[in-house]
Motif scaffolding. Structure first.
Motif, short mmCIF file in Angstrom:
data_model
loop_
_atom_site.label_atom_id
_atom_site.label_comp_id
_atom_site.label_asym_id
_atom_site.label_seq_id
_atom_site.Cartn_x
_atom_site.Cartn_y
_atom_site.Cartn_z
N MET A 115 0.85 -1.20 0.00
CA MET A 115 0.00 0.00 0.00
C MET A 115 0.88 1.25 0.00
SD MET A 115 -3.17 1.19 0.36
CE MET A 115 -3.93 2.75 0.77
N TYR A 116 0.72 2.06 -1.00
CA TYR A 116 1.50 3.30 -1.08
C TYR A 116 0.63 4.47 -0.62
CZ TYR A 116 4.82 0.62 -3.81
OH TYR A 116 5.74 -0.31 -4.19
N ASP A 117 1.30 5.54 -0.23
CA ASP A 117 0.54 6.78 -0.01
C ASP A 117 0.09 7.32 -1.37
OD1 ASP A 117 0.77 6.97 2.82
OD2 ASP A 117 2.86 7.57 2.58
N VAL A 118 1.04 7.42 -2.30
CA VAL A 118 0.71 7.99 -3.61
C VAL A 118 1.29 7.13 -4.73
CG1 VAL A 118 0.77 10.05 -5.07
CG2 VAL A 118 0.83 10.31 -2.59
N VAL A 119 0.42 6.79 -5.69
CA VAL A 119 0.86 6.10 -6.90
C VAL A 119 0.88 7.16 -8.00
CG1 VAL A 119 0.31 4.32 -8.60
CG2 VAL A 119 -0.25 3.96 -6.18
N ILE A 120 2.02 7.34 -8.65
CA ILE A 120 2.11 8.33 -9.72
C ILE A 120 2.09 7.60 -11.06
CG2 ILE A 120 3.53 10.15 -10.75
CD1 ILE A 120 4.34 10.96 -7.97
N VAL A 121 1.13 7.96 -11.89
CA VAL A 121 1.00 7.32 -13.20
C VAL A 121 1.77 8.15 -14.21
CG1 VAL A 121 -0.60 6.43 -14.94
CG2 VAL A 121 -1.32 6.58 -12.54
N GLY A 122 2.87 7.63 -14.71
CA GLY A 122 3.69 8.35 -15.69
C GLY A 122 4.94 8.92 -15.05
N GLY A 123 6.07 8.56 -15.64
CA GLY A 123 7.36 9.06 -15.13
C GLY A 123 7.95 10.11 -16.05
N GLY A 124 7.10 11.01 -16.54
CA GLY A 124 7.62 12.19 -17.23
C GLY A 124 8.29 13.10 -16.20
N HIS A 125 8.85 14.22 -16.66
CA HIS A 125 9.61 15.02 -15.69
C HIS A 125 8.71 15.53 -14.57
CE1 HIS A 125 8.07 18.70 -17.59
NE2 HIS A 125 8.58 19.36 -16.57
N ASN A 126 7.43 15.83 -14.89
CA ASN A 126 6.54 16.32 -13.84
C ASN A 126 6.19 15.23 -12.84
OD1 ASN A 126 6.00 19.17 -14.15
ND2 ASN A 126 5.07 18.66 -16.14
N GLY A 127 6.02 14.00 -13.32
CA GLY A 127 5.75 12.90 -12.40
C GLY A 127 6.94 12.69 -11.45
N LEU A 128 8.14 12.83 -12.00
CA LEU A 128 9.34 12.65 -11.19
C LEU A 128 9.49 13.76 -10.15
CD1 LEU A 128 11.79 11.64 -14.06
CD2 LEU A 128 10.82 10.11 -12.33
N VAL A 129 9.21 15.00 -10.59
CA VAL A 129 9.32 16.13 -9.66
C VAL A 129 8.30 15.95 -8.53
CG1 VAL A 129 8.88 18.62 -9.42
CG2 VAL A 129 10.26 17.76 -11.32
N CYS A 130 7.08 15.58 -8.89
CA CYS A 130 6.04 15.37 -7.89
C CYS A 130 6.49 14.27 -6.91
CB CYS A 130 4.74 14.98 -8.61
SG CYS A 130 3.31 14.94 -7.54
N ALA A 131 7.00 13.18 -7.46
CA ALA A 131 7.46 12.07 -6.62
C ALA A 131 8.56 12.52 -5.66
CB ALA A 131 7.98 10.94 -7.51
#
Ligand SMILES: Cc1cc2nc3c(=O)[nH]c(=O)nc-3n(C[C@H](O)[C@H](O)[C@H](O)COP(=O)(O)OP(=O)(O)OC[C@H]3O[C@@H](n4cnc5c(N)ncnc54)[C@H](O)[C@@H]3O)c2cc1C
Length: 534
Positions: free
Chosen positions: A1-17
């Motif tokens: 169980m994650y707190d947040v699953v990010i769909v897409g590892g574009g630069h914005n997904g990476l920054v958010c992560a």
């Protein structure tokens, strides 16, 4: 169980992560491709020749993101071009943009334009400053039914109104023009000679499938001016190692804070249980649970392909179907045996013009005609091209003495008007682009050793960029700021509780900015804190 699953590892997904993991959340990024970075990646496209595949030049990446994620420590190094642009012209003359002799360059065509340069740049800088302030803010959101939330948004809007009020009436008029007028009208009102208008007007049509005389294109011009390179405002530069170096540094920053990144993992579905997002299902059928899901995808792609329309609020899917995505860009990389030798400025030894964004598009009229041609026949006989040769600034990309060039070609139809597929025209259009450069630099065609081609359809297939849209949705007045991606959803919160938007389809839009990822992370963290308190 994650707190947040990010769909897409574009630069914005990476920054958010990176921001979320830094704050202590358990985060996973799921990227469908075997490499992170989305449209900001570097690839070896021919033996010994590497280049940025899609995005190729840097300016908009927010300095706070660079600092917060310590991207320099993770290997990012950005260098500036020696001059901004070079425009070879049909009559054998040329214009160099930027550098110490910029005014003398303009004066070759009009002394009146040279005199007006400072005023133009000052006006643009004031407007760009407003965008800089806004880039890392959550836009005022239009709310319904909750008076407290409405009041908060009203206060936010009031702060912005006050910022604009302080500019004074004349500046406000200027700003209104920049947000609503066409780039062509804006520039015609300031300059008289074609080359300088073309040099600036190019920014009004980059990624924007419209005539430079289409209303709203002045905003697109402005959108390309709010960045900086190593503190030098409105400058454009190059990341050593190409754009992949930016996203590899971001991935290292995110992983360093504990974020998990899974490659070759496409998400097939966002799962909603009891009215709330509960995770995602991958293409391999695995369920990955998360208290929240943040999407780095074009919002239209997310809502129309990963979410059951029945669970969306009434009218949402219908409105998303109308989200305008169209860039009309054709992207090429070429390996070169030697530098282009321009008729207007002969020489194959590296000159400052070889480090510039070389614009083939000598007037606004030429650019408008290219758009009309693309609308009726799919592409123009006389296309608009920006040619950038990053190996003149970066010796890691090509064998010694050889070069790589990016060709960013504007105004091909995202969908061909005769209904045929881009797959049948890729090589023909690439030949046309090379012949066009060759008509200004006659050694170009024979210097091409290898090429990599991306039609609008290829951009969609490879990166999920619908219609090849480089911004995840056109930067029209109806699709920016509080209306990005839709009135009521400008605060990075999606239409279902627990769903967030962290990609370029949210404010401040496209470009390698890191801003949507940064802002989305702030809102997600705010909600997590609230939930913990509650
Ligand atoms: C040809 C081209 C040239 C450009 N030139 C420049 C430039 O020079 N400078 C600049 O600043 N900007 C440029 N841009 C714009 C800029 O690259 C984009 O606006 C920006 O990269 C968007 O970043 P993003 O992280 O929001 O989305 P993206 O980069 O689009 O990343 C989204 C990610 O989601 C992944 N994905 C999609 N669907 C799924 C799924 N179902 N499951 C898992 N993963 C999925 C994709 O593979 C991708 O990695 C250019 C864009 C293009 C296409």
């Amino acid at each position: 169980m994650y707190d947040v699953v990010i769909v897409g590892g574009g630069h914005n997904g990476l920054v958010c992560a990176a921001y979320l993991a830094r704050a202590g959340l358990k985060v996973v990024v799921l990227e469908q491709r075997p490499v992170v970075g989305g449209a900001a990646v570097t690839e070896e496209f021919a033996p010994g020749f590497r280049n940025s595949v899609a995005a190729y030049t840097i300016s908009l990446l927010n300095p706070k993101v660079i600092r917060d994620l310590d991207l320099a420590a993770h290997g990012l190094r950005i260098v500036e071009r020696r001059i901004a642009n070079f425009l070879p012209l049909d009559d054998g003359r040329y214009l160099k943009v930027g550098g110490d002799r910029f005014k003398q360059e303009i004066a070759k065509f009009s002394t009146r334009d040279a005199d007006r340069l400072d005023g133009y740049q000052a006006d643009l800088e004031i407007a760009a400053d407003i965008l800089r302030d806004l880039a890392l803010q959550t836009p005022p959101n239009v709310t319904q039914g909750n008076p407290i939330a409405a009041l908060c948004e009203l206060i936010k809007a009031g702060r912005l109104a006050e910022r604009i009020r302080r500019l004074g009436l004349e500046r406000q008029r200027e700003l209104l023009e920049l947000f609503t007028a066409s780039a062509g009208d804006y520039l015609d009102g300031r300059f008289e000679s074609a080359p300088i208008k073309a040099a600036y007007g190019f920014d009004g049509i980059v990624g924007h499938y419209a005539s430079p005389y289409a209303s709203g294109s002045a905003y697109v011009l402005l959108h390309h001016c709010f960045g900086e390179v190593n503190g030098r405002r409105a400058a454009w530069g190059h990341a050593i190692g190409g754009m992949g170096a930016v996203t590899q540094a971001m991935a290292r920053a995110a992983a360093g804070h504990g974020a998990e990144i899974r490659l070759s993992t496409a998400v097939r579905e966002v799962v909603i249980e009891k009215g709330r997002v509960s995770g995602v299902v991958t293409d391999k059928g695995d369920m990955i649970r998360g208290a929240a899901v943040a999407s780095n995808l074009n919002p239209k792609l997310l809502c129309l392909t990963l979410i059951d329309a029945a669970v969306l609020p009434p009218g949402f899917a219908e409105r998303m179907r109308k989200w305008r995505c169209a860039s009309g860009t054709f992207r090429m990389n070429v390996a070169l045996s030697e530098l282009p030798d321009f008729t207007a400025l002969p020489g194959r030894q590296p000159g400052e013009h070889h480090t510039a964004g070389i614009i083939i598009g000598p007037s606004l009229g030429y650019m408008e005609q290219a758009y009309f041609d693309a609308r009726s026949t799919g592409w123009s006989r006389r296309p608009i091209i920006e040619l950038v040769i990053p190996s003149t600034l970066d010796d890691t990309l090509a064998p010694q003495g050889r070069h790589v060039a990016s060709l960013f070609c504007q105004h091909v139809a995202p969908v061909l008007p005769d209904g045929s597929s881009w797959d049948t025209h890729r090589e023909t259009v690439a030949d046309l682009m090379i012949a066009t450069v060759d008509s200004y630099a006659p050694n170009f065609k024979r210097s091409v050793l290898a090429r990599q081609l991306l039609t609008p359809l290829d951009l969609e297939r490879t990166f999920g960029l619908l219609g090849g849209d480089i911004f995840h949705g056109a930067l029209d007045l109806g699709q920016i700021f509080s209306a990005r991606p839709m009135l009521g959803y400008a605060d990075y919160r999606g239409p279902i509780p627990g769903l967030y938007l962290c990609g370029a389809g949210s404010h401040p839009g496209g470009g390698v900015t890191g801003a949507p990822g940064h802002n989305a992370a702030r809102e997600i963290l705010r909600d997590f804190r609230r939930r913990r308190r509650g």
